[in-house]
Each structure stands twice: as structure tokens, then as C-alpha cells.
Design a protein around this motif. Sequence first.
Motif, PDB file in Angstrom:
ATOM      1  N   GLU A   1      18.357   9.843  42.667  1.00  0.00           N
ATOM      2  CA  GLU A   1      19.399  10.634  42.366  1.00  0.00           C
ATOM      3  C   GLU A   1      20.492  10.800  43.524  1.00  0.00           C
ATOM      4  O   GLU A   1      19.960  11.116  44.597  1.00  0.00           O
ATOM      5  CB  GLU A   1      18.971  12.031  41.790  1.00  0.00           C
ATOM      6  N   GLY A   2      21.545  10.745  43.212  1.00  0.00           N
ATOM      7  CA  GLY A   2      22.612  11.038  44.411  1.00  0.00           C
ATOM      8  C   GLY A   2      22.801   9.997  45.232  1.00  0.00           C
ATOM      9  O   GLY A   2      23.902   9.592  46.110  1.00  0.00           O
ATOM     10  N   LYS A   3      22.198   8.946  45.331  1.00  0.00           N
ATOM     11  CA  LYS A   3      22.197   7.748  46.227  1.00  0.00           C
ATOM     12  C   LYS A   3      23.272   6.757  45.488  1.00  0.00           C
ATOM     13  O   LYS A   3      23.368   6.413  44.214  1.00  0.00           O
ATOM     14  CB  LYS A   3      20.888   6.874  46.239  1.00  0.00           C
ATOM     15  N   SER A   4      24.278   6.412  46.159  1.00  0.00           N
ATOM     16  CA  SER A   4      25.575   5.512  45.785  1.00  0.00           C
ATOM     17  C   SER A   4      24.985   4.112  45.610  1.00  0.00           C
ATOM     18  O   SER A   4      23.984   3.644  46.145  1.00  0.00           O
ATOM     19  CB  SER A   4      26.572   5.477  46.759  1.00  0.00           C
ATOM     20  N   ALA A   5      25.659   3.478  44.779  1.00  0.00           N
ATOM     21  CA  ALA A   5      25.140   1.951  44.355  1.00  0.00           C
ATOM     22  C   ALA A   5      25.207   0.984  45.597  1.00  0.00           C
ATOM     23  O   ALA A   5      24.466   0.035  45.656  1.00  0.00           O
ATOM     24  CB  ALA A   5      26.191   1.435  43.242  1.00  0.00           C
ATOM     25  N   ASP A   6      26.172   1.295  46.379  1.00  0.00           N
ATOM     26  CA  ASP A   6      26.211   0.386  47.605  1.00  0.00           C
ATOM     27  C   ASP A   6      25.020   0.707  48.346  1.00  0.00           C
ATOM     28  O   ASP A   6      24.814  -0.318  49.676  1.00  0.00           O
ATOM     29  CB  ASP A   6      27.559   0.425  48.271  1.00  0.00           C
TER      30      ASP A   6
ATOM     31  N   VAL B   1      21.979   0.369  47.394  1.00  0.00           N
ATOM     32  CA  VAL B   1      20.675  -0.164  46.899  1.00  0.00           C
ATOM     33  C   VAL B   1      20.099  -1.119  47.571  1.00  0.00           C
ATOM     34  O   VAL B   1      20.538  -1.981  48.011  1.00  0.00           O
ATOM     35  CB  VAL B   1      21.290  -0.789  45.519  1.00  0.00           C
ATOM     36  N   ARG B   2      18.740  -0.982  47.578  1.00  0.00           N
ATOM     37  CA  ARG B   2      17.675  -1.759  48.303  1.00  0.00           C
ATOM     38  C   ARG B   2      16.957  -2.704  47.390  1.00  0.00           C
ATOM     39  O   ARG B   2      16.755  -2.152  46.363  1.00  0.00           O
ATOM     40  CB  ARG B   2      16.949  -1.033  49.207  1.00  0.00           C
ATOM     41  N   ALA B   3      16.380  -3.729  47.913  1.00  0.00           N
ATOM     42  CA  ALA B   3      15.388  -4.630  47.059  1.00  0.00           C
ATOM     43  C   ALA B   3      14.478  -3.754  46.405  1.00  0.00           C
ATOM     44  O   ALA B   3      13.999  -4.051  45.374  1.00  0.00           O
ATOM     45  CB  ALA B   3      15.065  -5.490  47.942  1.00  0.00           C
ATOM     46  N   ASP B   4      13.767  -2.696  47.189  1.00  0.00           N
ATOM     47  CA  ASP B   4      12.710  -2.094  46.705  1.00  0.00           C
ATOM     48  C   ASP B   4      12.978  -1.135  45.548  1.00  0.00           C
ATOM     49  O   ASP B   4      12.238  -0.461  44.813  1.00  0.00           O
ATOM     50  CB  ASP B   4      11.832  -1.468  47.578  1.00  0.00           C
ATOM     51  N   HIS B   5      14.277  -0.941  45.183  1.00  0.00           N
ATOM     52  CA  HIS B   5      14.702  -0.041  44.042  1.00  0.00           C
ATOM     53  C   HIS B   5      14.653  -1.095  42.924  1.00  0.00           C
ATOM     54  O   HIS B   5      14.945  -0.223  41.579  1.00  0.00           O
ATOM     55  CB  HIS B   5      16.268   0.288  44.333  1.00  0.00           C
ATOM     56  N   ILE B   6      14.536  -2.318  42.900  1.00  0.00           N
ATOM     57  CA  ILE B   6      14.744  -2.897  41.658  1.00  0.00           C
ATOM     58  C   ILE B   6      13.154  -3.596  41.346  1.00  0.00           C
ATOM     59  O   ILE B   6      12.423  -3.877  42.321  1.00  0.00           O
ATOM     60  CB  ILE B   6      15.502  -4.507  41.958  1.00  0.00           C
ATOM     61  N   SER B   7      12.823  -3.722  40.025  1.00  0.00           N
ATOM     62  CA  SER B   7      11.374  -4.158  39.604  1.00  0.00           C
ATOM     63  C   SER B   7      11.780  -4.782  38.411  1.00  0.00           C
ATOM     64  O   SER B   7      12.696  -4.776  37.689  1.00  0.00           O
ATOM     65  CB  SER B   7      10.594  -2.863  39.549  1.00  0.00           C
ATOM     66  N   VAL B   8      10.483  -5.687  38.077  1.00  0.00           N
ATOM     67  CA  VAL B   8      10.653  -6.402  36.825  1.00  0.00           C
ATOM     68  C   VAL B   8      10.046  -5.623  35.803  1.00  0.00           C
ATOM     69  O   VAL B   8       9.106  -4.966  35.642  1.00  0.00           O
ATOM     70  CB  VAL B   8       9.911  -7.630  36.899  1.00  0.00           C
ATOM     71  N   ARG B   9      10.793  -5.247  34.493  1.00  0.00           N
ATOM     72  CA  ARG B   9      10.674  -4.878  33.338  1.00  0.00           C
ATOM     73  C   ARG B   9       9.780  -5.435  32.503  1.00  0.00           C
ATOM     74  O   ARG B   9       8.707  -5.088  32.040  1.00  0.00           O
ATOM     75  CB  ARG B   9      11.797  -3.987  32.952  1.00  0.00           C
ATOM     76  N   ASN B  10      10.307  -6.573  32.275  1.00  0.00           N
ATOM     77  CA  ASN B  10       9.753  -7.409  31.112  1.00  0.00           C
ATOM     78  C   ASN B  10      10.240  -8.990  31.263  1.00  0.00           C
ATOM     79  O   ASN B  10      10.932  -9.221  32.194  1.00  0.00           O
ATOM     80  CB  ASN B  10      10.306  -6.760  29.724  1.00  0.00           C
ATOM     81  N   ILE B  11       9.525  -9.940  30.266  1.00  0.00           N
ATOM     82  CA  ILE B  11      10.025 -11.159  30.330  1.00  0.00           C
ATOM     83  C   ILE B  11      10.900 -11.285  28.896  1.00  0.00           C
ATOM     84  O   ILE B  11      10.097 -11.158  28.049  1.00  0.00           O
ATOM     85  CB  ILE B  11       8.931 -12.096  30.350  1.00  0.00           C
ATOM     86  N   LYS B  12      11.902 -11.727  28.754  1.00  0.00           N
ATOM     87  CA  LYS B  12      12.867 -12.071  27.698  1.00  0.00           C
ATOM     88  C   LYS B  12      12.538 -13.368  27.139  1.00  0.00           C
ATOM     89  O   LYS B  12      12.236 -14.215  27.932  1.00  0.00           O
ATOM     90  CB  LYS B  12      14.366 -11.687  27.924  1.00  0.00           C
ATOM     91  N   PHE B  13      12.670 -13.571  25.741  1.00  0.00           N
ATOM     92  CA  PHE B  13      12.649 -14.950  25.452  1.00  0.00           C
ATOM     93  C   PHE B  13      13.635 -15.254  24.193  1.00  0.00           C
ATOM     94  O   PHE B  13      14.073 -14.241  23.451  1.00  0.00           O
ATOM     95  CB  PHE B  13      11.264 -15.069  24.509  1.00  0.00           C
TER      96      PHE B  13
END
Length: 200
Positions: A90-95, A97-109
Amino acid sequence: MSIKYEIQSIKNSQGTGKEQHFVRIFEEAPMSAQQLESHIQSSCSLTKGDVEATLSALRECMIHDLSHGHRFYIPSIGYFSLSVDLDLPEGKSADKVRADHISVRNIKFRPDASMLQEVKMNTRFERAKFSTKSKEHTEEMMLENIKAYLATNTCINRRAMEIHFGLRQNTALKWLKHFTEIGVLRKEGARNSPVYFMNK
């Protein structure tokens, strides 16, 4: 074999005051690995060992390609791709964003068009003669039901509520919690299998 279904509804859908209906289907258990291997073996020249080895190699290929950012395509079946989450503090701007802020949620088909069409052509539906939906009761009706049950039984539990009053597990637990909180029932016994008595 027809797929059994029932019609359920959501009252006051999205706060509009309208009732929204939807279909709930009853899905059968999937084939086990052994059943799948036997089924494939009976329809072609592959042995169970061949099928097992093929599925294992396919899994490894999928893991490799998906984890390297590729979509994975199985001919005549469809495409698999990643769905990801962004956990931005919260409060962190989009620019920032680091790689460790992104994670795999699921696999789509996404199924191949020809496969989807064949499934549609071969699927039949049949309305179920039973329902998983809890019967609706007012507080007064439920209290009378519980009193009548306890007139001939020492105590009541969640399972008895489900069987005798046509409730789903969550609904039965909510009623028991409600009547305990307002002092009508008294909860005793083990935490994972409590019983309820009428307060005098």
C-alpha cells in the motif's frame, strides 16, 4: 450419460433487488491415473507404461515452458498459460514494482475450438431429482423444529440438523451458532464434534 443439474438463485443480485438464477452442475469424480492409463491403452497400441512415461514427459515440458513465460499448446486439446498476481504494498507507486511483487496465481486453460465443439455436441443435461440447497426456514420455524427434535432426543448436533431439517453443513452450523449465542442452546462436548442441549 447425462450431466445432472439444479437451478439456484442469488437474491438481491448486485444490490439491484432482482433475483439472479444460475445453473449448478453435479460433477463426477475424475478418472484416476490408473483408469486413464487403462482407457488410453484400450483405445490404441500404447501400453500402460508408455502412457505413464508420456504423461510424465508432457508434465515436464509444461512446467519448463510455462515457467519460462511460454504458452503451452497440446494439439487438438488447447492452450495453457499463466495467471499472475501483483502484491503491491500500500502506498507504493506502480513504477516501483519489483519482480518479487509478482507471483503465479494459477494456470489458465483455453480449449481448442474443435475440442470445445465436440464436447458441446456430446453433452446432455438432466435436471437432478435432488438438491444441495438448504431448505429455507424462518427463525421461528427452526426453533420449533429443534424443540420437537429435543423432545425425543437428549441433544442435537450439526449432522442431525442436516438430515432432519434438509440443511447444508454451513447453514446447520450457522443456526446452531445463532441459537447458542442468543441463549436458546447450550454447547458441550469436543470442539470438533460438539453437541447442543436446550437451555432451561
